[in-house]
Design a protein around this motif. Structure first.
Motif, PDB file in Angstrom:
ATOM      1  N   ALA A 242      -8.645   4.863  -6.685  1.00 51.43           N
ATOM      2  CA  ALA A 242      -7.325   4.428  -6.210  1.00 51.43           C
ATOM      3  C   ALA A 242      -7.396   3.006  -5.661  1.00 51.43           C
ATOM      4  O   ALA A 242      -6.517   2.166  -5.919  1.00 51.43           O
ATOM      5  CB  ALA A 242      -6.821   5.392  -5.144  1.00 51.43           C
TER       6      ALA A 242
ATOM      7  N   SER B  73       4.832   3.545   0.133  1.00 51.02           N
ATOM      8  CA  SER B  73       4.858   4.919  -0.356  1.00 51.02           C
ATOM      9  C   SER B  73       3.988   5.077  -1.614  1.00 51.02           C
ATOM     10  O   SER B  73       3.233   6.034  -1.749  1.00 51.02           O
ATOM     11  CB  SER B  73       6.290   5.364  -0.670  1.00 51.02           C
ATOM     12  OG  SER B  73       6.868   4.529  -1.661  1.00 51.02           O
ATOM     13  N   VAL B  74       4.060   4.066  -2.501  1.00 49.92           N
ATOM     14  CA  VAL B  74       3.243   4.128  -3.719  1.00 49.92           C
ATOM     15  C   VAL B  74       1.765   3.940  -3.353  1.00 49.92           C
ATOM     16  O   VAL B  74       0.880   4.610  -3.912  1.00 49.92           O
ATOM     17  CB  VAL B  74       3.689   3.019  -4.711  1.00 49.92           C
ATOM     18  CG1 VAL B  74       2.716   2.930  -5.884  1.00 49.92           C
ATOM     19  CG2 VAL B  74       5.095   3.334  -5.221  1.00 49.92           C
ATOM     20  N   ARG B  75       1.492   3.035  -2.397  1.00 49.16           N
ATOM     21  CA  ARG B  75       0.111   2.820  -1.969  1.00 49.16           C
ATOM     22  C   ARG B  75      -0.487   4.126  -1.403  1.00 49.16           C
ATOM     23  O   ARG B  75      -1.644   4.478  -1.683  1.00 49.16           O
ATOM     24  CB  ARG B  75       0.062   1.707  -0.917  1.00 49.16           C
ATOM     25  CG  ARG B  75      -1.352   1.381  -0.426  1.00 49.16           C
ATOM     26  CD  ARG B  75      -1.285   0.272   0.622  1.00 49.16           C
ATOM     27  NE  ARG B  75      -0.760  -0.960   0.038  1.00 49.16           N
ATOM     28  CZ  ARG B  75      -1.517  -1.844  -0.570  1.00 49.16           C
ATOM     29  NH1 ARG B  75      -2.829  -1.651  -0.698  1.00 49.16           N
ATOM     30  NH2 ARG B  75      -0.983  -2.939  -1.073  1.00 49.16           N
ATOM     31  N   GLN B  76       0.301   4.844  -0.609  1.00 49.16           N
ATOM     32  CA  GLN B  76      -0.181   6.103  -0.048  1.00 49.16           C
ATOM     33  C   GLN B  76      -0.453   7.132  -1.124  1.00 49.16           C
ATOM     34  O   GLN B  76      -1.461   7.845  -1.088  1.00 49.16           O
ATOM     35  CB  GLN B  76       0.847   6.655   0.966  1.00 49.16           C
ATOM     36  CG  GLN B  76       0.414   7.941   1.670  1.00 49.16           C
ATOM     37  CD  GLN B  76      -0.851   7.733   2.497  1.00 49.16           C
ATOM     38  OE1 GLN B  76      -1.080   6.667   3.033  1.00 49.16           O
ATOM     39  NE2 GLN B  76      -1.689   8.758   2.561  1.00 49.16           N
ATOM     40  N   ARG B  77       0.463   7.196  -2.126  1.00 47.00           N
ATOM     41  CA  ARG B  77       0.244   8.122  -3.253  1.00 47.00           C
ATOM     42  C   ARG B  77      -1.029   7.773  -3.992  1.00 47.00           C
ATOM     43  O   ARG B  77      -1.797   8.657  -4.383  1.00 47.00           O
ATOM     44  CB  ARG B  77       1.437   8.093  -4.193  1.00 47.00           C
ATOM     45  CG  ARG B  77       2.683   8.787  -3.647  1.00 47.00           C
ATOM     46  CD  ARG B  77       3.829   8.677  -4.627  1.00 47.00           C
ATOM     47  NE  ARG B  77       3.481   9.250  -5.932  1.00 47.00           N
ATOM     48  CZ  ARG B  77       4.188   9.070  -7.034  1.00 47.00           C
ATOM     49  NH1 ARG B  77       5.275   8.312  -7.005  1.00 47.00           N
ATOM     50  NH2 ARG B  77       3.807   9.622  -8.174  1.00 47.00           N
TER      51      ARG B  77
END
Length: 261
Positions: free
Chosen positions: A240, A257-261
């Motif tokens: 990731a 939010s995308v970084r956390q996903r």
């Protein structure tokens, strides 16, 4: 199949029989007769009757000071009860009587329990019709977690057992465990580490893994599966981060939010 909660104290006693004497002393508050050796004895309490009687663990304290061989001073039957069992008031007296007959020495019955209420129930006198048997019960919650590395080194089995039975999250307890592991026989360290991994909360388990991973080979299915899952999780995190690095290098904006996903 017995759970790790049931088997862990018994495995410790099988590998370090002196632990049974230590636990009995803590439960009774009375010293046992001085002995020179503790050994595990066959757990069968069976006579010629068809019914099989099998206790959880038996430890014999012996006197070998005379130089003419060893002789049993006393025996400790250890039973680990996870819940009430109305059959035990009938089987426990048979364990004691048959072992006493076989070894020709006093026999004591120690019952380990997870709670004080169950300990109180297990310690109720058993009416034999010609007297009574009084089991000695020890709730495992009375074993204080060890935070001092020196104490953990002196009492390694107790340190490991207390940490597991309390499901502790205290970092001081976890950081004291390496001293306990160093004092335990090398053949047993991995198995005990596996038990702890099954017992500890996630944060404490991760700290233990950081300390022990790469040092001990996981022996149980639980340990191997957990170690494999940890490795896969680490690989996924690495991939990731690599993807995020590539996106940022190309000037692409990545939302939180995308970084956390």
């Amino acid at each position: 199949m017995p759970s790790w909660e049931h088997e862990f104290p018994l495995d410790l006693i099988r590998n370090a029989p002196d632990l049974a004497a230590e636990l009995f002393g803590r439960a009774s508050g009375k010293p046992l007769p001085p002995y020179t050796r503790a050994r595990c004895e066959a757990s069968e309490a069976t006579t010629t009757a068809p019914a099989e009687l099998l206790s959880d663990s038996v430890v014999v304290l012996e006197d070998g000071a005379s130089g003419s061989g060893t002789s049993p001073l006393t025996a400790i039957i250890v039973e680990h009860q996870r819940g009430p069992d109305d059959r035990k008031p009938y089987s426990w007296p048979a364990y004691v009587a048959n072992l006493r007959h076989r070894l020709r020495c006093p026999v004591r019955l120690l019952v380990l329990t997870p709670t004080q209420s169950l300990a109180h129930r297990c310690a109720e006198p058993i009416d034999l019709g010609c007297g009574e048997l009084r089991p000695l019960a020890l709730p495992m919650t009375k074993l204080e977690p060890v935070t001092d590395p020196e104490q953990a080194s002196r009492e390694p089995e107790l340190a490991v057992l207390a940490a597991a039975m309390h499901h502790t999250e205290d970092p001081k307890v976890i950081r004291a465990l390496p001293s306990a592991f160093e004092a335990i026989d090398a053949d047993d360290r991995s198995l005990y580490a596996d038990y702890l991994r099954a017992a500890l909360p996630a944060a404490a388990r991760e700290l233990l893994e950081d300390i022990l991973l790469g040092t001990y080979e996981w022996r149980s299915d639980i340990g191997r599966a957990s170690a494999a899952a940890g490795e896969a999780k680490g690989e996924a995190k690495g991939e990731a981060k690599a993807i995020l690095t590539v996106l940022e290098a190309r000037g692409l904006t990545v939302s939180d939010s995308v970084r956390q996903r």
